[in-house]
Enzyme design. Structure first.
Site, PDB file in Angstrom:
ATOM      1  N   GLY A  15       0.818  -1.217   0.000  1.00 29.65           N
ATOM      2  CA  GLY A  15       0.000   0.000   0.000  1.00 29.65           C
ATOM      3  C   GLY A  15       0.847   1.261   0.000  1.00 29.65           C
ATOM      4  O   GLY A  15       0.592   2.212  -0.750  1.00 29.65           O
ATOM      5  N   CYS A  42       4.123  -8.712   1.791  1.00 35.44           N
ATOM      6  CA  CYS A  42       3.834  -9.546   0.615  1.00 35.44           C
ATOM      7  C   CYS A  42       5.118 -10.004  -0.076  1.00 35.44           C
ATOM      8  O   CYS A  42       5.293 -11.180  -0.367  1.00 35.44           O
ATOM      9  CB  CYS A  42       2.943  -8.787  -0.360  1.00 35.44           C
ATOM     10  SG  CYS A  42       2.585  -9.747  -1.826  1.00 35.44           S
ATOM     11  N   CYS A  47       3.133 -13.312   0.544  1.00 32.81           N
ATOM     12  CA  CYS A  47       2.640 -13.910  -0.711  1.00 32.81           C
ATOM     13  C   CYS A  47       3.739 -14.487  -1.600  1.00 32.81           C
ATOM     14  O   CYS A  47       3.613 -15.614  -2.079  1.00 32.81           O
ATOM     15  CB  CYS A  47       1.894 -12.880  -1.562  1.00 32.81           C
ATOM     16  SG  CYS A  47       1.124 -11.540  -0.685  1.00 32.81           S
ATOM     17  N   LYS A  50       5.988 -17.375  -0.004  1.00 33.63           N
ATOM     18  CA  LYS A  50       5.038 -18.479   0.224  1.00 33.63           C
ATOM     19  C   LYS A  50       4.726 -19.200  -1.081  1.00 33.63           C
ATOM     20  O   LYS A  50       4.769 -20.413  -1.176  1.00 33.63           O
ATOM     21  CB  LYS A  50       3.775 -17.903   0.878  1.00 33.63           C
ATOM     22  CG  LYS A  50       2.648 -18.855   1.162  1.00 33.63           C
ATOM     23  CD  LYS A  50       1.677 -19.059   0.021  1.00 33.63           C
ATOM     24  CE  LYS A  50       1.117 -17.851  -0.641  1.00 33.63           C
ATOM     25  NZ  LYS A  50       0.071 -17.146   0.055  1.00 33.63           N
ATOM     26  N   TYR A 176      -6.063 -19.024   6.256  1.00 33.84           N
ATOM     27  CA  TYR A 176      -5.254 -18.994   5.035  1.00 33.84           C
ATOM     28  C   TYR A 176      -3.839 -19.559   5.259  1.00 33.84           C
ATOM     29  O   TYR A 176      -3.378 -20.454   4.568  1.00 33.84           O
ATOM     30  CB  TYR A 176      -5.036 -17.549   4.586  1.00 33.84           C
ATOM     31  CG  TYR A 176      -6.137 -16.874   3.824  1.00 33.84           C
ATOM     32  CD1 TYR A 176      -6.078 -16.765   2.441  1.00 33.84           C
ATOM     33  CD2 TYR A 176      -7.202 -16.280   4.486  1.00 33.84           C
ATOM     34  CE1 TYR A 176      -7.049 -16.080   1.735  1.00 33.84           C
ATOM     35  CE2 TYR A 176      -8.187 -15.596   3.784  1.00 33.84           C
ATOM     36  CZ  TYR A 176      -8.101 -15.498   2.411  1.00 33.84           C
ATOM     37  OH  TYR A 176      -9.065 -14.825   1.716  1.00 33.84           O
ATOM     38  N   ILE A 177      -3.137 -18.945   6.231  1.00 34.30           N
ATOM     39  CA  ILE A 177      -1.710 -19.257   6.373  1.00 34.30           C
ATOM     40  C   ILE A 177      -1.522 -20.691   6.861  1.00 34.30           C
ATOM     41  O   ILE A 177      -0.645 -21.412   6.380  1.00 34.30           O
ATOM     42  CB  ILE A 177      -1.024 -18.238   7.317  1.00 34.30           C
ATOM     43  CG1 ILE A 177      -1.160 -16.818   6.711  1.00 34.30           C
ATOM     44  CG2 ILE A 177       0.436 -18.584   7.543  1.00 34.30           C
ATOM     45  CD1 ILE A 177      -0.503 -15.718   7.519  1.00 34.30           C
ATOM     46  N   GLU A 180      -2.131 -23.159   3.988  1.00 37.16           N
ATOM     47  CA  GLU A 180      -1.092 -23.038   2.964  1.00 37.16           C
ATOM     48  C   GLU A 180       0.215 -23.678   3.429  1.00 37.16           C
ATOM     49  O   GLU A 180       0.863 -24.428   2.688  1.00 37.16           O
ATOM     50  CB  GLU A 180      -0.868 -21.563   2.599  1.00 37.16           C
ATOM     51  CG  GLU A 180      -2.047 -20.973   1.839  1.00 37.16           C
ATOM     52  CD  GLU A 180      -1.859 -19.521   1.398  1.00 37.16           C
ATOM     53  OE1 GLU A 180      -2.590 -19.078   0.508  1.00 37.16           O
ATOM     54  OE2 GLU A 180      -0.984 -18.822   1.953  1.00 37.16           O
ATOM     55  N   HIS A 435     -13.043 -26.246 -23.880  1.00 35.75           N
ATOM     56  CA  HIS A 435     -13.041 -27.677 -23.623  1.00 35.75           C
ATOM     57  C   HIS A 435     -11.765 -28.326 -24.131  1.00 35.75           C
ATOM     58  O   HIS A 435     -11.311 -27.990 -25.225  1.00 35.75           O
ATOM     59  CB  HIS A 435     -14.254 -28.311 -24.324  1.00 35.75           C
ATOM     60  CG  HIS A 435     -14.391 -29.769 -24.040  1.00 35.75           C
ATOM     61  ND1 HIS A 435     -14.798 -30.242 -22.807  1.00 35.75           N
ATOM     62  CD2 HIS A 435     -14.142 -30.854 -24.818  1.00 35.75           C
ATOM     63  CE1 HIS A 435     -14.815 -31.563 -22.849  1.00 35.75           C
ATOM     64  NE2 HIS A 435     -14.419 -31.954 -24.045  1.00 35.75           N
ATOM     65  N   GLU A 440     -14.462 -24.721 -17.555  1.00 35.43           N
ATOM     66  CA  GLU A 440     -15.713 -24.763 -18.326  1.00 35.43           C
ATOM     67  C   GLU A 440     -16.919 -25.101 -17.452  1.00 35.43           C
ATOM     68  O   GLU A 440     -18.054 -24.798 -17.805  1.00 35.43           O
ATOM     69  CB  GLU A 440     -15.610 -25.733 -19.502  1.00 35.43           C
ATOM     70  CG  GLU A 440     -15.527 -27.197 -19.129  1.00 35.43           C
ATOM     71  CD  GLU A 440     -15.395 -28.105 -20.363  1.00 35.43           C
ATOM     72  OE1 GLU A 440     -16.063 -27.845 -21.369  1.00 35.43           O
ATOM     73  OE2 GLU A 440     -14.593 -29.066 -20.300  1.00 35.43           O
TER      74      GLU A 440
HETATM   75  P1  NDP Z   1      -6.858 -16.072   9.565  1.00 32.43           P
HETATM   76  O1  NDP Z   1      -7.640 -15.031  10.243  1.00 32.43           O
HETATM   77  O2  NDP Z   1      -7.171 -16.450   8.175  1.00 32.43           O
HETATM   78  O3  NDP Z   1      -6.913 -17.405  10.432  1.00 32.43           O
HETATM   79  C1  NDP Z   1      -6.565 -17.414  11.785  1.00 32.43           C
HETATM   80  C2  NDP Z   1      -6.835 -18.789  12.322  1.00 32.43           C
HETATM   81  O4  NDP Z   1      -6.310 -18.901  13.640  1.00 32.43           O
HETATM   82  C3  NDP Z   1      -8.309 -19.105  12.419  1.00 32.43           C
HETATM   83  O5  NDP Z   1      -8.487 -20.446  12.067  1.00 32.43           O
HETATM   84  C4  NDP Z   1      -8.610 -18.876  13.897  1.00 32.43           C
HETATM   85  O6  NDP Z   1      -9.650 -19.662  14.374  1.00 32.43           O
HETATM   86  C5  NDP Z   1      -7.324 -19.329  14.527  1.00 32.43           C
HETATM   87  N1  NDP Z   1      -7.090 -18.708  15.813  1.00 32.43           N
HETATM   88  C6  NDP Z   1      -7.202 -17.391  16.159  1.00 32.43           C
HETATM   89  N2  NDP Z   1      -6.870 -17.206  17.437  1.00 32.43           N
HETATM   90  C7  NDP Z   1      -6.548 -18.411  17.934  1.00 32.43           C
HETATM   91  C8  NDP Z   1      -6.155 -18.877  19.217  1.00 32.43           C
HETATM   92  N3  NDP Z   1      -6.013 -18.026  20.258  1.00 32.43           N
HETATM   93  N4  NDP Z   1      -5.916 -20.195  19.383  1.00 32.43           N
HETATM   94  C9  NDP Z   1      -6.062 -21.052  18.350  1.00 32.43           C
HETATM   95  N5  NDP Z   1      -6.449 -20.670  17.121  1.00 32.43           N
HETATM   96  C10 NDP Z   1      -6.692 -19.373  16.914  1.00 32.43           C
HETATM   97  O7  NDP Z   1      -5.346 -15.610   9.751  1.00 32.43           O
HETATM   98  P2  NDP Z   1      -3.994 -16.072   9.065  1.00 32.43           P
HETATM   99  O8  NDP Z   1      -2.975 -15.851  10.105  1.00 32.43           O
HETATM  100  O9  NDP Z   1      -4.119 -17.412   8.442  1.00 32.43           O
HETATM  101  O10 NDP Z   1      -3.802 -15.018   7.912  1.00 32.43           O
HETATM  102  C11 NDP Z   1      -3.923 -13.610   8.158  1.00 32.43           C
HETATM  103  C12 NDP Z   1      -4.514 -12.906   6.965  1.00 32.43           C
HETATM  104  O11 NDP Z   1      -3.566 -12.831   5.942  1.00 32.43           O
HETATM  105  C13 NDP Z   1      -5.715 -13.614   6.365  1.00 32.43           C
HETATM  106  O12 NDP Z   1      -6.904 -13.247   6.968  1.00 32.43           O
HETATM  107  C14 NDP Z   1      -5.663 -13.207   4.932  1.00 32.43           C
HETATM  108  O13 NDP Z   1      -6.466 -12.071   4.739  1.00 32.43           O
HETATM  109  C15 NDP Z   1      -4.207 -12.876   4.684  1.00 32.43           C
HETATM  110  N6  NDP Z   1      -3.593 -13.922   3.853  1.00 32.43           N
HETATM  111  C16 NDP Z   1      -4.020 -14.093   2.577  1.00 32.43           C
HETATM  112  C17 NDP Z   1      -3.484 -15.066   1.774  1.00 32.43           C
HETATM  113  C18 NDP Z   1      -3.966 -15.250   0.382  1.00 32.43           C
HETATM  114  O14 NDP Z   1      -4.615 -14.355  -0.155  1.00 32.43           O
HETATM  115  N7  NDP Z   1      -3.714 -16.387  -0.250  1.00 32.43           N
HETATM  116  C19 NDP Z   1      -2.427 -15.951   2.258  1.00 32.43           C
HETATM  117  C20 NDP Z   1      -2.059 -15.699   3.606  1.00 32.43           C
HETATM  118  C21 NDP Z   1      -2.629 -14.716   4.361  1.00 32.43           C
HETATM  119  P3  NDP Z   1     -11.198 -19.219  14.289  1.00 32.43           P
HETATM  120  O15 NDP Z   1     -11.642 -19.548  12.909  1.00 32.43           O
HETATM  121  O16 NDP Z   1     -11.853 -20.068  15.315  1.00 32.43           O
HETATM  122  O17 NDP Z   1     -11.252 -17.773  14.607  1.00 32.43           O
END
Ligand code: NDP
Length: 446
Positions: A15, A42, A47, A50, A176-177, A180, A435, A440
């Site tokens: 940004g 990123c 990104c 990764k 996400y992370i 992945e 195809h 498709e």
């Molecule tokens: P996310 O918010 O996607 O996921 C966080 C995960 O951690 C959730 O499953 C959450 O559970 C869990 N969690 C949160 N707090 C705790 C806790 N105290 N104990 C145990 N589990 C917990 O975050 P990420 O870190 O994976 O990624 C951050 C952001 O980065 C994403 O939201 C995304 O926007 C961006 N990103 C995008 C990518 C892409 O476009 N391909 C790739 C990587 C990152 P619960 O569901 O229960 O809340």
């Protein structure tokens, strides 16, 4: 009133770099302060590295598929050290390109951590600078829960630099992370255990995607355990012992937390300067990115709206257009396509089935197609793909599109245009299929 700069940007990530460059192209005198490396999350630790690791880890499956097509692959081996060295060289190259871009655009780069000292002033080290506008673009940082021994856990930042590939890694989180990196280490041959506190991974995504990915990850050998969390981490000579909520323990070489990312506003001096933050410490902004202080704006992850690079870039560009280009622009945050580079990957845009059901009072049509991608037929893989369209019944508009399977991320970019444009299911149906392809399915679901 005269200032050292028209714009002082804090943070040279996606940004901040875009905003600096565009503002400069409108004639503004711009400086950007960065405490680590130009490029931000990123490019440096997100990104880009990764995705390189995702590519690397995909070969193990490709070698197997190749045999089904008549290839004799022979003995293969993988060197984590080589991959990391090559990945780091590529990140250095990109970092250099970003520096060139800023310097060619006439943006001054200042190394160091900046502190906002007032509505129009910033300090870096001992130096005080004044600016007509300040842009906060410091991004976010991995967040970990507070539990005994958490200091023995790593985040994705460190996992990208492990000196040695872990034989067994535990990944905590279900977003996400987490998915992945589970795919990355699994593809490279590490034993992977993923722990998720809820019932099903990928909260907020379409339930069909959640279930399909969980099934495919398990089929690839990832030990995905749900409704489970860590209460304590002990350090051992070889790695860690995790104490789990079900009373059991788990031994591994490393534990990686992917439990969300928080805005990196700590110690920036924002509140003292009058900038309002929300409960999550994110900078509160209006539709143009303006904070509670007229001269201070913010874009990207630090505003905790949509944590995606292309969104931060759009916000940075819109900010520069608004403030320096005489073109008030407010970035739209609807129908944002996104991908998860899990294995298999996911692509998604618009509403999930549950969101659409609620928004349209149940008046939706759902089209689904589950199939085995052609590449897997001779390849001998049981992996399946799924495409799904959600249509608002009254208008016939496609309000959501979802896919898991080979090339889903690539396919969804095009579908994203159609959904953003508000096209109808009839218009999807009127489009001729390509195809044979997986894509498709999106024009063939009846
Ligand atoms: P996310 O918010 O996607 O996921 C966080 C995960 O951690 C959730 O499953 C959450 O559970 C869990 N969690 C949160 N707090 C705790 C806790 N105290 N104990 C145990 N589990 C917990 O975050 P990420 O870190 O994976 O990624 C951050 C952001 O980065 C994403 O939201 C995304 O926007 C961006 N990103 C995008 C990518 C892409 O476009 N391909 C790739 C990587 C990152 P619960 O569901 O229960 O809340």
């Amino acid at each position: 009133m005269s200032y050292d700069y028209d714009l002082f940007v804090i943070g040279a990530g996606s940004g901040g770099v875009r905003a600096s460059r565009i503002a400069s192209s409108y004639g503004a005198k711009v400086a950007v302060a960065e405490e680590y490396r130009i490029g931000g999350t990123c490019v440096i630790r997100g990104c880009v590295p990764k995705k390189l690791l995702v590519y690397a880890s995909g070969f193990s499956k490709d070698f197997k598929l190749a045999e089904g097509y008549g290839w004799t692959v022979g003995e293969t081996s993988f060197s984590w050290e080589t991959l990391i060295e090559r990945k780091d060289a590529e990140i250095d190259r990109l970092n250099g390109l970003y520096i060139n871009t800023l310097s060619n655009a006439g943006v001054e780069m200042i190394e160091g951590r900046a502190l906002v000292t007032g509505p129009n002033s910033v300090r870096v080290g001992d130096q005080e600078y004044s600016a007509k506008y300040i842009l906060i673009a410091v991004g976010g940082w991995p967040m970990m829960p507070d539990l005994p021994g958490i200091e023995h856990a790593v985040s994705s930042n460190e996992a990208l630099h492990f000196e040695k590939q872990p034989d067994h890694i535990v990944i905590v989180g279900g977003g996400y992370i987490a998915v992945e990196f589970a795919g990355i280490f699994n593809g490279m041959g590490s034993q992977v255990t993923q722990l998720y506190r809820g019932e099903q991974i990928l909260r907020g995504f379409d339930t069909d995607l959640q279930h399909s990915l969980a099934t495919e990850m398990k089929a690839r050998g990832i030990d995905l355990r749900t409704s489970l969390n860590v209460t304590k981490i002990d350090k051992t000579e070889k790695g860690v012992i995790l104490h789990l909520t079900d009373g059991t323990t788990l031994e591994a070489d490393a534990v990686m937390y992917a439990t969300g990312r928080a805005p990196k506003t700590d110690g920036l001096g924002l509140q003292d300067a009058g900038v309002a933050l929300d409960k999550a410490q994110a900078v509160i902004v209006d539709e143009y990115g303006k904070t509670s202080v007229d001269s201070i704006y913010a874009v990207g992850d630090v505003t905790n709206r949509v944590q995606l690079t292309p969104v931060a870039i759009k916000e940075g560009h819109a900010f520069a257009n608004t403030v320096f280009g005489n073109m008030p622009s407010s970035p739209e945050h609807d129908a944002i396509p996104s991908a998860i580079f899990s294995q298999p990957p996911i692509g998604t845009v618009g509403l999930t089935e549950a969101q659409a059901f609620e928004k349209y009072n149940g008046k939706i049509k759902v089209f689904k197609s589950g199939f085995k991608p052609m590449k897997h037929t001779l390849g001998g893989s049981e992996e399946r793909a799924l495409t799904k369209l959600i249509v608002a019944e009254e208008t016939d508009v496609v309000v959501g599109a979802h896919m898991i399977g080979l090339d889903a991320a690539e396919i969804m970019q095009g579908i994203g245009i159609a959904v953003k444009a508000g096209l109808t299911k009839a218009q999807f149906d009127a489009t001729v299929a390509i195809h044979p392809s997986s894509a498709e399915e999106f024009v063939l679901m009846r």
